[in-house]
Design a protein around this motif. Structure first.
Motif, PDB file in Angstrom:
ATOM      1  N   SER A   1       0.830  -1.209   0.000  1.00  0.00           N
ATOM      2  CA  SER A   1       0.000   0.000   0.000  1.00  0.00           C
ATOM      3  C   SER A   1       0.861   1.254   0.000  1.00  0.00           C
ATOM      4  CB  SER A   1      -0.921   0.003   1.226  1.00  0.00           C
ATOM      5  OG  SER A   1      -1.814  -1.087   1.167  1.00  0.00           O
ATOM      6  N   ALA A   2       1.965   1.221   0.749  1.00  0.00           N
ATOM      7  CA  ALA A   2       2.853   2.385   0.810  1.00  0.00           C
ATOM      8  C   ALA A   2       3.502   2.647  -0.549  1.00  0.00           C
ATOM      9  CB  ALA A   2       3.926   2.181   1.880  1.00  0.00           C
ATOM     10  N   VAL A   3       3.924   1.583  -1.222  1.00  0.00           N
ATOM     11  CA  VAL A   3       4.547   1.756  -2.542  1.00  0.00           C
ATOM     12  C   VAL A   3       3.532   2.280  -3.541  1.00  0.00           C
ATOM     13  CG1 VAL A   3       5.610   0.531  -4.481  1.00  0.00           C
ATOM     14  CG2 VAL A   3       6.348   0.042  -2.138  1.00  0.00           C
ATOM     15  N   ARG A   4       2.333   1.735  -3.524  1.00  0.00           N
ATOM     16  CA  ARG A   4       1.310   2.220  -4.458  1.00  0.00           C
ATOM     17  C   ARG A   4       0.930   3.675  -4.157  1.00  0.00           C
ATOM     18  NH1 ARG A   4      -0.300  -1.263  -7.996  1.00  0.00           N
ATOM     19  NH2 ARG A   4      -0.206  -3.510  -7.625  1.00  0.00           N
ATOM     20  N   ALA A   5       0.898   4.045  -2.890  1.00  0.00           N
ATOM     21  CA  ALA A   5       0.603   5.432  -2.525  1.00  0.00           C
ATOM     22  C   ALA A   5       1.696   6.367  -3.031  1.00  0.00           C
ATOM     23  CB  ALA A   5       0.454   5.553  -1.009  1.00  0.00           C
ATOM     24  N   GLU A   6       2.936   5.919  -2.959  1.00  0.00           N
ATOM     25  CA  GLU A   6       4.046   6.740  -3.451  1.00  0.00           C
ATOM     26  C   GLU A   6       3.987   6.890  -4.970  1.00  0.00           C
ATOM     27  OE1 GLU A   6       7.669   8.991  -3.012  1.00  0.00           O
ATOM     28  OE2 GLU A   6       5.959   8.490  -1.736  1.00  0.00           O
ATOM     29  N   ILE A   7       3.617   5.826  -5.661  1.00  0.00           N
ATOM     30  CA  ILE A   7       3.428   5.906  -7.110  1.00  0.00           C
ATOM     31  C   ILE A   7       2.323   6.901  -7.450  1.00  0.00           C
ATOM     32  CG2 ILE A   7       2.587   4.625  -9.131  1.00  0.00           C
ATOM     33  CD1 ILE A   7       4.097   2.183  -8.005  1.00  0.00           C
ATOM     34  N   ALA A   8       1.212   6.830  -6.704  1.00  0.00           N
ATOM     35  CA  ALA A   8       0.090   7.745  -6.943  1.00  0.00           C
ATOM     36  C   ALA A   8       0.497   9.193  -6.681  1.00  0.00           C
ATOM     37  CB  ALA A   8      -1.093   7.359  -6.064  1.00  0.00           C
ATOM     38  N   ARG A   9       1.273   9.403  -5.620  1.00  0.00           N
ATOM     39  CA  ARG A   9       1.729  10.758  -5.290  1.00  0.00           C
ATOM     40  C   ARG A   9       2.621  11.308  -6.402  1.00  0.00           C
ATOM     41  NH1 ARG A   9       5.905  13.495  -3.699  1.00  0.00           N
ATOM     42  NH2 ARG A   9       7.236  11.661  -3.857  1.00  0.00           N
ATOM     43  N   ALA A  10       3.552  10.479  -6.864  1.00  0.00           N
ATOM     44  CA  ALA A  10       4.462  10.913  -7.921  1.00  0.00           C
ATOM     45  C   ALA A  10       3.709  11.176  -9.225  1.00  0.00           C
ATOM     46  CB  ALA A  10       5.545   9.851  -8.134  1.00  0.00           C
ATOM     47  N   ALA A  11       2.745  10.321  -9.533  1.00  0.00           N
ATOM     48  CA  ALA A  11       1.956  10.521 -10.748  1.00  0.00           C
ATOM     49  C   ALA A  11       1.163  11.828 -10.673  1.00  0.00           C
ATOM     50  CB  ALA A  11       1.017   9.336 -10.959  1.00  0.00           C
ATOM     51  N   LYS A  12       0.600  12.096  -9.513  1.00  0.00           N
ATOM     52  CA  LYS A  12      -0.170  13.334  -9.342  1.00  0.00           C
ATOM     53  C   LYS A  12       0.712  14.558  -9.551  1.00  0.00           C
ATOM     54  CE  LYS A  12      -3.243  15.715  -6.089  1.00  0.00           C
ATOM     55  NZ  LYS A  12      -3.858  15.689  -4.740  1.00  0.00           N
ATOM     56  N   ALA A  14       3.147  14.805 -11.494  1.00  0.00           N
ATOM     57  CA  ALA A  14       3.399  14.922 -12.928  1.00  0.00           C
ATOM     58  C   ALA A  14       2.121  15.061 -13.742  1.00  0.00           C
ATOM     59  CB  ALA A  14       4.190  13.706 -13.398  1.00  0.00           C
ATOM     60  N   ARG A  15       0.990  15.219 -13.039  1.00  0.00           N
ATOM     61  CA  ARG A  15      -0.318  15.308 -13.710  1.00  0.00           C
ATOM     62  C   ARG A  15      -0.577  14.081 -14.591  1.00  0.00           C
ATOM     63  NH1 ARG A  15       1.399  20.598 -13.128  1.00  0.00           N
ATOM     64  NH2 ARG A  15      -0.169  22.022 -12.259  1.00  0.00           N
ATOM     65  N   ARG A  16      -0.267  12.925 -14.024  1.00  0.00           N
ATOM     66  CA  ARG A  16      -0.483  11.663 -14.715  1.00  0.00           C
ATOM     67  C   ARG A  16      -1.499  10.835 -13.947  1.00  0.00           C
ATOM     68  NH1 ARG A  16       4.534   8.174 -15.349  1.00  0.00           N
ATOM     69  NH2 ARG A  16       3.152   7.114 -16.827  1.00  0.00           N
ATOM     70  N   TYR A 186      12.016   4.809  -7.860  1.00  0.00           N
ATOM     71  CA  TYR A 186      10.818   4.625  -8.686  1.00  0.00           C
ATOM     72  C   TYR A 186       9.910   5.853  -8.706  1.00  0.00           C
ATOM     73  CZ  TYR A 186       8.199   3.501  -4.382  1.00  0.00           C
ATOM     74  OH  TYR A 186       7.601   3.554  -3.139  1.00  0.00           O
ATOM     75  N   ALA A 187       9.855   6.607  -7.598  1.00  0.00           N
ATOM     76  CA  ALA A 187       9.007   7.802  -7.587  1.00  0.00           C
ATOM     77  C   ALA A 187       9.514   8.832  -8.591  1.00  0.00           C
ATOM     78  CB  ALA A 187       8.957   8.398  -6.187  1.00  0.00           C
ATOM     79  N   THR A 188      10.823   9.016  -8.633  1.00  0.00           N
ATOM     80  CA  THR A 188      11.416   9.920  -9.624  1.00  0.00           C
ATOM     81  C   THR A 188      11.094   9.451 -11.033  1.00  0.00           C
ATOM     82  OG1 THR A 188      13.236  10.464  -8.126  1.00  0.00           O
ATOM     83  CG2 THR A 188      13.585  10.922 -10.449  1.00  0.00           C
ATOM     84  N   ALA A 189      11.192   8.153 -11.252  1.00  0.00           N
ATOM     85  CA  ALA A 189      10.895   7.602 -12.578  1.00  0.00           C
ATOM     86  C   ALA A 189       9.455   7.866 -12.987  1.00  0.00           C
ATOM     87  CB  ALA A 189      11.187   6.098 -12.594  1.00  0.00           C
ATOM     88  N   VAL A 190       8.534   7.733 -12.047  1.00  0.00           N
ATOM     89  CA  VAL A 190       7.121   7.975 -12.364  1.00  0.00           C
ATOM     90  C   VAL A 190       6.897   9.436 -12.741  1.00  0.00           C
ATOM     91  CG1 VAL A 190       4.780   8.048 -11.396  1.00  0.00           C
ATOM     92  CG2 VAL A 190       6.245   6.049 -10.987  1.00  0.00           C
ATOM     93  N   THR A 191       7.525  10.358 -12.024  1.00  0.00           N
ATOM     94  CA  THR A 191       7.345  11.777 -12.369  1.00  0.00           C
ATOM     95  C   THR A 191       7.902  12.078 -13.750  1.00  0.00           C
ATOM     96  OG1 THR A 191       9.436  12.479 -11.346  1.00  0.00           O
ATOM     97  CG2 THR A 191       7.464  12.507  -9.948  1.00  0.00           C
ATOM     98  N   LEU A 192       8.831  11.247 -14.233  1.00  0.00           N
ATOM     99  CA  LEU A 192       9.473  11.493 -15.524  1.00  0.00           C
ATOM    100  C   LEU A 192       8.978  10.546 -16.613  1.00  0.00           C
ATOM    101  CD1 LEU A 192      13.047  12.266 -14.184  1.00  0.00           C
ATOM    102  CD2 LEU A 192      11.451  13.878 -15.241  1.00  0.00           C
TER     103      LEU A 192
END
Length: 205
Positions: A1-12, A14-16, A186-192
């Motif tokens: 859940s923590a990893v998925r939340a971090e992915i969601a935060r990073a995507a947000k 980046a407006r993804r 991975y969070a940096t990667a998602v933002t990019l």
């Protein structure tokens, strides 16, 4: 859940849409019990780096959990291509013509990410930057579906510029998939722009 939340935060940031990002749990050297715990928690994409290890663990797991998807994330020998295509759903390490030919010769070629040597490191696999345009043409002319580009930045440098560069290469060559980012970045990667992140330690530790 923590990893998925971090992915969601990073995507947000980046407006993804977080739904555009596939989380692959890197299960190499992990036991069946550890893997089943993640499956029970809802994880469905897993990554292995060796064909033999995957053969030992996954046929029985896939019989029990038929909706699981398996990703080959390690270097792949051409003589293992047939075994890999029968076992894995996606290949993340297509990096030379001989491997492309071997994957194309299989009865049911699987989607493959082209691995790019983004840091131009002599010891690392991946297509050289200068050879990428011609190699992508060969992949597109083959039966192997092009899933996107994959890269692992140099471990001792800030990964962000390399992720941004891979994203630019994908745009330049009209490629949509980007397999990049691991537990530490991975969070940096998602933002990019990552569409697939490969996370092991953060999920299993």
């Amino acid at each position: 859940s923590a990893v998925r939340a971090e992915i969601a935060r990073a995507a947000k940031l980046a407006r993804r849409d977080p739904g555009e990002v596939t989380l692959v749990a890197v299960s190499k050297r992990r036991s069946v019990d550890e893997i089943e715990a993640l499956i029970a928690a809802g994880q469905r994409d897993f990554g292995e780096s060796r064909v033999q290890e995957a053969q030992d663990k996954w046929p029985a797991l896939r019989a029990t959990y038929p909706d699981v998807r398996l990703h080959m994330i390690g270097q792949l020998q051409s003589n293992k291509a047939a075994e890999a295509t029968s076992l894995f759903d996606v290949i993340h390490s297509l990096d030379r013509v001989s491997l492309l030919d071997a994957l194309a010769a299989s009865t049911a070629p699987k989607p493959a990410f082209v691995q790019v040597n983004i840091g131009e490191e002599e010891q690392k696999g991946g297509i050289a930057l200068a050879d990428l345009p011609g190699f992508l043409e060969k992949v597109r002319a083959s039966p192997v579906p092009l899933a996107g580009l994959m890269a692992i930045p140099p471990h001792d440098l800030e990964p962000g510029p390399f992720f941004a560069f891979l994203n630019e290469l994908a745009r330049r060559h009209d490629v949509t998939g980007l397999s990049m980012g691991m537990s530490s970045d991975y969070a940096t990667a998602v933002t990019l722009g990552a569409t697939v992140v490969r996370v092991g330690t953060a999920l299993f530790a």
